[in-house]
Motif scaffolding. Structure first.
Motif: not given
Length: 477
Positions: A367-392
């Motif tokens: 249960l905890l591992v499933g919850i942790s993935f929900a909390l971490a994976y999506g926000p990491l995806t956002i943080a990795a692409t936030d503020g990057i120019a469209e051509e990159e």
């Protein structure tokens, strides 16, 4: 459009989950060693992670729709060929090419989302739905994999062919053609001009091959550390580091670098990529050891194992419903940190497993591992692409997925190496090996939490929340 792209990431999730449950049956039928079994998983991960940077750059230069559709067809073909394998090398080769296809397809899909939805709450919501769908594929794959394996493990490879065909037809009909480089057209303005110049300079294939070789040798070094000579391990490690150094030199001198090194000056992007690497190392290392423990030591069937791990899929529900609210309230960094702390707690609770541990005692970890993935994976995806120019955007997505798959390969290799090194003959020896291997995901989660916490100390949570809140009126106004 989002429906089609979510279908593709769902396909990736279900493909990986079904294979994971089928591993013991594949081992029994083809007579694979533990090392060969690990390479069935790692071959896909290496093809995926090794060619991801090239795939992301190709999406930026030659058309995201074109890359997505073309490589989806390759994914379909080699998934089917994997089901026809009669020897270990055939299966490993098919999985490697399938991973390469995913390396081109996935960053193209992600960059279609990030260039279609404006930066801010709408894009965040789309990305969280996207990542939640991947989790849904994984949770359904656990059950479906058990059902199909009970019929025959080859159906684990044949079933994705049917799903791929449906998504391919939908993609041809629904994905937008207004894409940089699509059908020879280029966008107007500075973005289109930059893309046009980069296309004329070509693609850095040498850089892609160099970094792929470096990743391959590094994972091989970890995997073989327990059953090869010290001299061979040192040699492969040195070769890996040399290729990484060569990759940096190539990128500095290339007229069209695979990775513009200046993008790595963003500390937020680097933390997101390191966080993704460690989350993947922990998650994949844990599930690999957990499946072997349940099936090979405890004697559980594939279907029993599937239902035991089904609760991991709770992130498919939490990611689109709960995580956006938490991100809006607390910011990406704090939510990611909370996810990693929850993950470390879950992995620690699984350490005392024994020969007669009841499922009720395992359930909190699942249960905890499933919850942790929900909390971490999506926000990491956002943080990795936030503020990057469209051509990159393709490059930014590729960097994140490369880090994620690299982490998965290292997690699998490290857990396997520790299990083989510590484990001995008989059930007791196997149990000792599994317990020791579980320290790998625990250590990765703790290290990930420390890396993420450094972002809080550097920027401060109030500043992060203020930055994200400031994006809201700009998008809606």
């Amino acid at each position: 459009m989002l429906f089609v792209l979510c279908g593709a990431i769902f396909l990736e999730g279900i493909d990986l989950a079904m294979l994971n449950v089928a591993l013991p049956s594949i081992r029994a039928d083809l007579g694979l060693s533990t090392g060969e079994l690990q390479w069935v998983m790692s071959a896909y991960v290496l093809g995926y992670g090794g060619f991801m940077l090239l795939g992301g750059r190709a999406a930026d230069l030659f058309g995201r729709r074109r890359m997505f559709v073309g490589w989806l067809a390759v994914f379909l073909l080699f998934s089917g060929l994997g089901g026809l394998a009669t020897e270990a090398w055939m299966l490993i080769a098919a999985r490697f090419v399938t991973g390469v296809a995913a390396a081109f397809m996935t960053p193209a899909g992600l960059s279609i989302i990030t260039t279609t939805f404006p930066e801010g709450p709408r894009r965040n919501q789309a990305l969280l739905v996207y990542s939640g769908t991947a989790a849904g594929g994984f949770s359904l794959g656990l059950v479906t994999g058990g059902l199909l394996t009970s019929i025959g493990w080859r159906w684990v490879f044949f079933a994705p062919v049917l799903l791929s065909a449906v998504i391919l037809v939908a993609a041809l009909a629904l994905l937008p053609r207004a894409d940089a480089g699509e059908d020879g057209a280029e966008e107007n303005g500075a973005t289109g001009a930059a893309v046009g110049r980069a296309r004329r300079r070509g693609v850095d294939v040498l850089g892609a091959l160099t970094v792929t070789g470096a990743i391959l040798l590094l994972v091989a070094t970890v995997e073989g550390a327990t059953h090869t000579t010290a001299a061979r391990s040192v040699t492969t490690l040195a070769a890996s580091l040399a290729l990484f150094a060569a990759f940096v030199v190539i990128e500095r001198r290339s007229a069209a670098p695979l990775v513009r090194l200046g993008i790595l000056r963003s500390s937020a992007l680097v933390r997101a990529n390191v966080g993704g690497l460690l989350v993947a190392a922990a998650f994949f290392g844990f599930q690999f050891i957990a499946v072997l423990y349940l099936q090979e030591l405890r004697g559980w069937s594939t279907l029993e194992t599937s239902f035991a791990m089904l609760v991991l899929g709770i992130d498919a529900i939490l990611a689109p419903l709960l995580t956006p609210r938490l991100v809006n309230r607390w910011g990406n960094t704090r939510v990611i940190l909370g996810g990693l702390v929850v993950a470390a707690t879950g992995y620690a609770l699984f350490l005392p497993i024994g020969m007669d541990t009841v499922y009720l005692a395992m359930f909190p970890t699942m249960l905890l591992v499933g919850i942790s993935f929900a909390l971490a994976y999506g926000p990491l995806t956002i943080a990795a692409t936030d503020g990057i120019a469209e051509e990159e955007q393709g490059l930014a997505g590729a960097l994140f997925y490369t880090s994620f798959q690299f982490g998965a390969a290292l997690g699998l290799s490290s857990a396997t190496a520790v299990s083989v090194a510590v484990g001995g003959a008989g059930e007791r020896g196997m149990l000792d090996g599994y317990r020791a291997a579980l320290l790998v995901p625990l250590g990765a989660a703790v290290l990930g939490a420390l890396v993420t916490a450094s972002g809080l100390r550097r920027n401060g949570p109030a500043r992060e929340r203020a930055r994200e809140d400031a994006a809201t009126p700009a998008v809606t106004g």
